[in-house]
Scaffold this active site. Sequence first.
Site, PDB file in Angstrom:
ATOM      1  N   MET A  22       2.705  -8.099  -6.082  1.00  0.00           N
ATOM      2  CA  MET A  22       2.296  -9.280  -5.119  1.00  0.00           C
ATOM      3  C   MET A  22       1.963  -8.802  -3.926  1.00  0.00           C
ATOM      4  SD  MET A  22       6.277 -10.726  -5.721  1.00  0.00           S
ATOM      5  CE  MET A  22       7.392  -9.708  -5.570  1.00  0.00           C
ATOM      6  N   GLY A  23       1.231  -8.047  -3.946  1.00  0.00           N
ATOM      7  CA  GLY A  23       0.322  -7.687  -2.859  1.00  0.00           C
ATOM      8  C   GLY A  23       1.064  -6.936  -1.499  1.00  0.00           C
ATOM      9  N   GLU A  46       2.020   2.994  -0.738  1.00  0.00           N
ATOM     10  CA  GLU A  46       1.582   4.012  -2.222  1.00  0.00           C
ATOM     11  C   GLU A  46       1.907   3.919  -3.116  1.00  0.00           C
ATOM     12  OE1 GLU A  46       2.418   7.728   0.036  1.00  0.00           O
ATOM     13  OE2 GLU A  46       1.074   7.160   2.006  1.00  0.00           O
ATOM     14  N   GLY A  47       3.384   2.764  -3.150  1.00  0.00           N
ATOM     15  CA  GLY A  47       3.592   2.645  -4.636  1.00  0.00           C
ATOM     16  C   GLY A  47       2.887   2.446  -5.871  1.00  0.00           C
ATOM     17  N   HIS A  48       1.683   1.115  -5.465  1.00  0.00           N
ATOM     18  CA  HIS A  48       1.187   0.698  -5.915  1.00  0.00           C
ATOM     19  C   HIS A  48       0.191   1.010  -6.500  1.00  0.00           C
ATOM     20  CE1 HIS A  48       3.015  -3.603  -3.491  1.00  0.00           C
ATOM     21  NE2 HIS A  48       3.235  -3.422  -4.496  1.00  0.00           N
ATOM     22  N   LYS A  77       9.185   2.905  -1.266  1.00  0.00           N
ATOM     23  CA  LYS A  77       8.795   2.449  -0.470  1.00  0.00           C
ATOM     24  C   LYS A  77       8.147   1.142  -1.177  1.00  0.00           C
ATOM     25  CE  LYS A  77       5.058   6.140   1.448  1.00  0.00           C
ATOM     26  NZ  LYS A  77       4.320   5.379   2.084  1.00  0.00           N
TER      27      LYS A  77
HETATM   28  P1  AMP Z   1       5.307  -5.503  -6.011  1.00  0.00           P
HETATM   29  O1  AMP Z   1       4.239  -5.959  -5.525  1.00  0.00           O
HETATM   30  O2  AMP Z   1       6.726  -5.605  -5.374  1.00  0.00           O
HETATM   31  O3  AMP Z   1       5.880  -6.647  -7.168  1.00  0.00           O
HETATM   32  O4  AMP Z   1       5.038  -4.284  -7.073  1.00  0.00           O
HETATM   33  C1  AMP Z   1       4.147  -4.547  -7.728  1.00  0.00           C
HETATM   34  C2  AMP Z   1       4.474  -3.190  -8.577  1.00  0.00           C
HETATM   35  O5  AMP Z   1       4.515  -1.561  -8.192  1.00  0.00           O
HETATM   36  C3  AMP Z   1       5.544  -2.775  -9.693  1.00  0.00           C
HETATM   37  O6  AMP Z   1       5.521  -3.171 -11.390  1.00  0.00           O
HETATM   38  C4  AMP Z   1       6.535  -2.067  -8.804  1.00  0.00           C
HETATM   39  O7  AMP Z   1       7.350  -1.626  -9.474  1.00  0.00           O
HETATM   40  C5  AMP Z   1       5.312  -1.157  -8.472  1.00  0.00           C
HETATM   41  N1  AMP Z   1       6.343  -0.207  -7.394  1.00  0.00           N
HETATM   42  C6  AMP Z   1       6.600  -1.175  -6.149  1.00  0.00           C
HETATM   43  N2  AMP Z   1       7.085  -0.065  -5.229  1.00  0.00           N
HETATM   44  C7  AMP Z   1       6.835   1.444  -5.649  1.00  0.00           C
HETATM   45  C8  AMP Z   1       7.372   2.343  -5.311  1.00  0.00           C
HETATM   46  N3  AMP Z   1       8.306   2.794  -4.408  1.00  0.00           N
HETATM   47  N4  AMP Z   1       7.030   3.750  -5.901  1.00  0.00           N
HETATM   48  C9  AMP Z   1       6.389   3.365  -7.498  1.00  0.00           C
HETATM   49  N5  AMP Z   1       6.345   1.617  -7.946  1.00  0.00           N
HETATM   50  C10 AMP Z   1       6.290   0.666  -7.072  1.00  0.00           C
END
Ligand code: AMP
Length: 283
Positions: free
Chosen positions: A30-31, A35-37, A184
């Site tokens: 979702m943008g 660093e997780g992404h 994160k």
């Molecule tokens: P989001 O943009 O929050 O929908 O996340 C997109 C993808 O990144 C999803 O698969 C999340 O689980 C993953 N994600 C978000 N935060 C983290 C994180 N801290 N560590 C690893 N993956 C993450």
Amino acid sequence: MIKAESIAELTAVIRKWKKEGKSIGFVPTMGFLHEGHLTLINQAKSENDAVVISIFVNPLQFGPNEDFDAYPRSMERDLQVSESAGADLVFAPDAKEMYKGEPAAAITVTKRVNVLCGKSRPGHFDGVAAVLTKLFHLTQPDRAYFGMKDAQQVAVVKGLVDEFYFPLEVVSVETVRESDGLAKSSRNVYLTEQERAEAPHLQKALQKAAKMAAAGERDAGKLEGHIKDYLSTHTTAEIDYAEVLSYPELAPPAEDSKEIILAAAIKFSKARLIDNITIKLKL
Ligand code: AMP
């Protein structure tokens, strides 16, 4: 790096890559990339010929009183970050491109949704499943990457992929954390200074209970109680849930459960945070 805003632009590139025999790694987001992404993108890069990132704040997975409008967005920065991470294509449609009026069909997730975030966010995973069904068809990935921070999402998506025979592998990636243990998250920017100082206690509460579980405590209710007690002593947040379940089934842990998850969600003034720990059990 290609930026595609329309389905037509995206599918033209995917068709070309498929013809060339390239494998495709897909990272749905979702943008407001962090660093997780980036960890997901890096892993996708190392395992595929081409990497597609989608950036789409999916209205269907937000409830009426949730933070869809306030969800942080930063498209220009996200494009730079994606490019320097080595992504080949960013798909960034608007809501009209993804949802063209009254839907002709819908997806209902029937397993693993009456607990954790599925319970406190009714309809959330139906919205996730709907958008992923569209995105999987459009991007035709060999592998799709998901973070274990959203462990229930990983379990639900694996169920979706198995149920409808999507020809792709769901790859789960460990949670990336700040140095103090806070997972994160794009939503962390909405923490006040005091909330940011308290937020690492979410992981600490889970760690304490995980230690007890590793030492043999199997009473889910007791473990949940410890998580809640720790959170209410160490934070001002409202506790949304603290649950201990089998993973990936997300059922009450049984004698023969191979893995369990300890998960919690807390609400600060503007941000709702989630975190979890999974533990493999020795039988
Ligand atoms: P989001 O943009 O929050 O929908 O996340 C997109 C993808 O990144 C999803 O698969 C999340 O689980 C993953 N994600 C978000 N935060 C983290 C994180 N801290 N560590 C690893 N993956 C993450």
